[in-house]
Enzyme design. Structure first.
Site, PDB file in Angstrom:
ATOM      1  N   PRO A  97     -12.793  -0.712  -5.718  1.00 17.21           N
ATOM      2  CA  PRO A  97     -11.361  -0.414  -5.661  1.00 17.21           C
ATOM      3  C   PRO A  97     -11.055   1.053  -5.991  1.00 17.21           C
ATOM      4  O   PRO A  97      -9.946   1.514  -5.748  1.00 17.21           O
ATOM      5  CB  PRO A  97     -10.743  -1.336  -6.716  1.00 17.21           C
ATOM      6  CG  PRO A  97     -11.801  -2.319  -7.067  1.00 17.21           C
ATOM      7  CD  PRO A  97     -13.115  -1.684  -6.760  1.00 17.21           C
ATOM      8  N   GLU A 124     -19.106  -7.274 -14.265  1.00 19.33           N
ATOM      9  CA  GLU A 124     -17.963  -6.427 -14.617  1.00 19.33           C
ATOM     10  C   GLU A 124     -18.053  -5.048 -13.973  1.00 19.33           C
ATOM     11  O   GLU A 124     -17.069  -4.330 -13.907  1.00 19.33           O
ATOM     12  CB  GLU A 124     -17.857  -6.263 -16.137  1.00 19.33           C
ATOM     13  CG  GLU A 124     -17.387  -7.521 -16.848  1.00 19.33           C
ATOM     14  CD  GLU A 124     -16.064  -8.051 -16.305  1.00 19.33           C
ATOM     15  OE1 GLU A 124     -16.047  -9.200 -15.837  1.00 19.33           O
ATOM     16  OE2 GLU A 124     -15.065  -7.316 -16.349  1.00 19.33           O
ATOM     17  N   ARG A 162     -17.315  -4.184  15.824  1.00 22.69           N
ATOM     18  CA  ARG A 162     -16.526  -4.569  16.994  1.00 22.69           C
ATOM     19  C   ARG A 162     -16.090  -3.374  17.826  1.00 22.69           C
ATOM     20  O   ARG A 162     -15.641  -3.537  18.962  1.00 22.69           O
ATOM     21  CB  ARG A 162     -15.311  -5.411  16.579  1.00 22.69           C
ATOM     22  CG  ARG A 162     -14.330  -4.662  15.697  1.00 22.69           C
ATOM     23  CD  ARG A 162     -13.315  -5.610  15.096  1.00 22.69           C
ATOM     24  NE  ARG A 162     -12.531  -6.310  16.111  1.00 22.69           N
ATOM     25  CZ  ARG A 162     -11.548  -5.745  16.804  1.00 22.69           C
ATOM     26  NH1 ARG A 162     -11.215  -4.480  16.592  1.00 22.69           N
ATOM     27  NH2 ARG A 162     -10.879  -6.417  17.709  1.00 22.69           N
ATOM     28  N   ASP A 177      -5.369  -3.957  20.771  1.00 23.22           N
ATOM     29  CA  ASP A 177      -5.300  -4.261  19.338  1.00 23.22           C
ATOM     30  C   ASP A 177      -4.249  -3.451  18.600  1.00 23.22           C
ATOM     31  O   ASP A 177      -3.925  -2.345  18.996  1.00 23.22           O
ATOM     32  CB  ASP A 177      -6.639  -3.945  18.666  1.00 23.22           C
ATOM     33  CG  ASP A 177      -7.590  -5.112  18.759  1.00 23.22           C
ATOM     34  OD1 ASP A 177      -7.225  -6.103  19.379  1.00 23.22           O
ATOM     35  OD2 ASP A 177      -8.693  -4.995  18.209  1.00 23.22           O
TER      36      ASP A 177
HETATM   37  C1  9WO Z   1     -14.277  -2.512 -10.059  1.00 23.31           C
HETATM   38  C2  9WO Z   1     -13.200  -1.724 -10.412  1.00 23.31           C
HETATM   39  C3  9WO Z   1     -11.923  -2.028 -10.896  1.00 23.31           C
HETATM   40  C4  9WO Z   1     -11.039  -0.985 -11.151  1.00 23.31           C
HETATM   41  C5  9WO Z   1     -11.404   0.334 -10.894  1.00 23.31           C
HETATM   42  C6  9WO Z   1     -12.685   0.608 -10.390  1.00 23.31           C
HETATM   43  C7  9WO Z   1     -13.547  -0.415 -10.163  1.00 23.31           C
HETATM   44  N1  9WO Z   1     -14.808  -0.402  -9.682  1.00 23.31           N
HETATM   45  C8  9WO Z   1     -15.248  -1.634  -9.630  1.00 23.31           C
HETATM   46  C9  9WO Z   1     -16.560  -1.968  -9.133  1.00 23.31           C
HETATM   47  O1  9WO Z   1     -17.275  -1.149  -8.606  1.00 23.31           O
HETATM   48  N2  9WO Z   1     -16.910  -3.254  -9.284  1.00 23.31           N
HETATM   49  C10 9WO Z   1     -18.148  -3.787  -8.809  1.00 23.31           C
HETATM   50  C11 9WO Z   1     -17.933  -4.357  -7.407  1.00 23.31           C
HETATM   51  C12 9WO Z   1     -18.573  -4.919  -9.699  1.00 23.31           C
HETATM   52  C13 9WO Z   1     -17.515  -5.998  -9.758  1.00 23.31           C
HETATM   53  C14 9WO Z   1     -17.168  -6.485  -8.365  1.00 23.31           C
HETATM   54  N3  9WO Z   1     -16.934  -5.393  -7.486  1.00 23.31           N
HETATM   55  C15 9WO Z   1     -15.820  -5.301  -6.734  1.00 23.31           C
HETATM   56  C16 9WO Z   1     -15.615  -4.534  -5.592  1.00 23.31           C
HETATM   57  N4  9WO Z   1     -14.695  -5.946  -6.979  1.00 23.31           N
HETATM   58  N5  9WO Z   1     -13.775  -5.626  -6.066  1.00 23.31           N
HETATM   59  C17 9WO Z   1     -14.311  -4.778  -5.202  1.00 23.31           C
HETATM   60  C18 9WO Z   1     -13.591  -4.243  -4.096  1.00 23.31           C
HETATM   61  C19 9WO Z   1     -14.256  -3.554  -3.109  1.00 23.31           C
HETATM   62  C20 9WO Z   1     -13.516  -3.032  -2.038  1.00 23.31           C
HETATM   63  N6  9WO Z   1     -12.184  -3.187  -1.965  1.00 23.31           N
HETATM   64  C21 9WO Z   1     -11.537  -3.879  -2.900  1.00 23.31           C
HETATM   65  C22 9WO Z   1     -12.216  -4.418  -3.992  1.00 23.31           C
END
Ligand code: 9WO
Length: 259
Positions: A97, A124, A162, A177
């Site tokens: 994120p 985490e 795609r 699209d």
């Molecule tokens: C989580 C996170 C939360 C707030 C700010 C930065 C952050 N980095 C991460 C992160 O790298 N988390 C790892 C991947 C481990 C936990 C699960 N992860 C993850 C990736 N959760 N959500 C995403 C993600 C990826 C792409 N777009 C949206 C969410």
């Protein structure tokens, strides 16, 4: 095009590798997907891939070393396969994120490349030293948190695959699209199929007229009004890039009542 996935859950990727449009393209050899499990690069009897966070706090953090060795194995395999060279290496990308938000323009740029090594985090988070040392860029799909990066990696790959030449047949063509340049960055108009009346709801008359110019004009008006209602930011962008003509502006002036 080849994607190398660093993941503790390689089985998840059957969704994009074996199913639908991306699955068909994979079977035809248009793109390849390989998984590298950090657990296979552990050396202890418990095959440990995570540990408790320094400084305390909830949850576990992914260890840097198994991730790094998995990336190195993927890197070597890409060189061996001739997908990458020492001068032209695909980027190591973390789904997070905290990354730049993916969009259609970025998908088009990815489609011109040779793929990437995609890091899928779990727990985490990931030891920051791995990110600092091994990751070239972070990519986000939007402002939400997932349980792991795998689903994000699959969304990213689907959006890129795609667009590769020969992946979509004519009927599926991306030409109509949402976000396609042919629609000038507007949202797509609504779609209808048989029956002509379904539970008392008729298909809009212009679509039944057989007049191609009328149909095209109706669809353009629908696109403009839907985009103005839902995504006014995209109307502003289209205006700024000069893709709306006087006819489009007149439709927008008339407002949503003229649907
Ligand atoms: C989580 C996170 C939360 C707030 C700010 C930065 C952050 N980095 C991460 C992160 O790298 N988390 C790892 C991947 C481990 C936990 C699960 N992860 C993850 C990736 N959760 N959500 C995403 C993600 C990826 C792409 N777009 C949206 C969410």
């Amino acid at each position: 095009m080849r994607f190398d996935l660093i993941t503790l859950f390689p089985d998840m990727f059957s969704a994009v590798r074996d199913q639908g449009v991306s699955g068909r393209a994979h079977a035809r050899g248009i793109w390849a997907l390989e998984c590298w499990n950090p657990r296979d690069y552990t050396t202890d009897v418990h095959r440990t891939v995570d540990d408790r966070p320094y400084g305390g706090g909830p949850g576990m953090v992914m260890l840097a070393e198994p991730l790094t060795q998995a990336v190195e194995a993927a890197r070597a395999a890409r060189l061996q396969a001739g997908v990458d060279t020492r001068d032209a290496r695909a980027p190591v990308v973390l789904l997070s994120p905290a990354g730049r938000t993916h969009d259609q323009a970025r998908a088009r740029r990815w489609a011109a490349g040779t793929g990437a090594i995609l890091i899928c985090g779990r727990y985490e988070g990931i030891d920051q030293r791995f990110i600092d040392c091994c990751v070239d860029e972070e990519v986000s799909l939007g402002d939400f948190v997932l349980s792991g990066g795998e689903l994000g990696a699959m969304v990213l790959m689907d959006s890129v695959v795609r667009l590769l030449p020969g992946v979509l047949n004519d009927a599926e063509s991306a030409a109509q699209d949402s976000f396609n340049p042919a629609l000038d960055g507007l949202l797509d108009s609504p779609h209808y199929t048989r029956p002509e009346i379904w539970r008392g709801n008729a298909v809009p008359e212009p679509l039944l007229s057989g007049h191609h110019a009328r149909i095209a004009a109706w669809r353009r008006a629908q696109s403009l009004m839907l985009t103005a209602a839902r995504r006014p930011d995209l109307i502003e962008r289209a205006r700024a890039s000069g893709t709306l003509d006087a006819c489009d502006e007149r439709i927008l002036d008339q407002g949503p009542d003229r649907a």
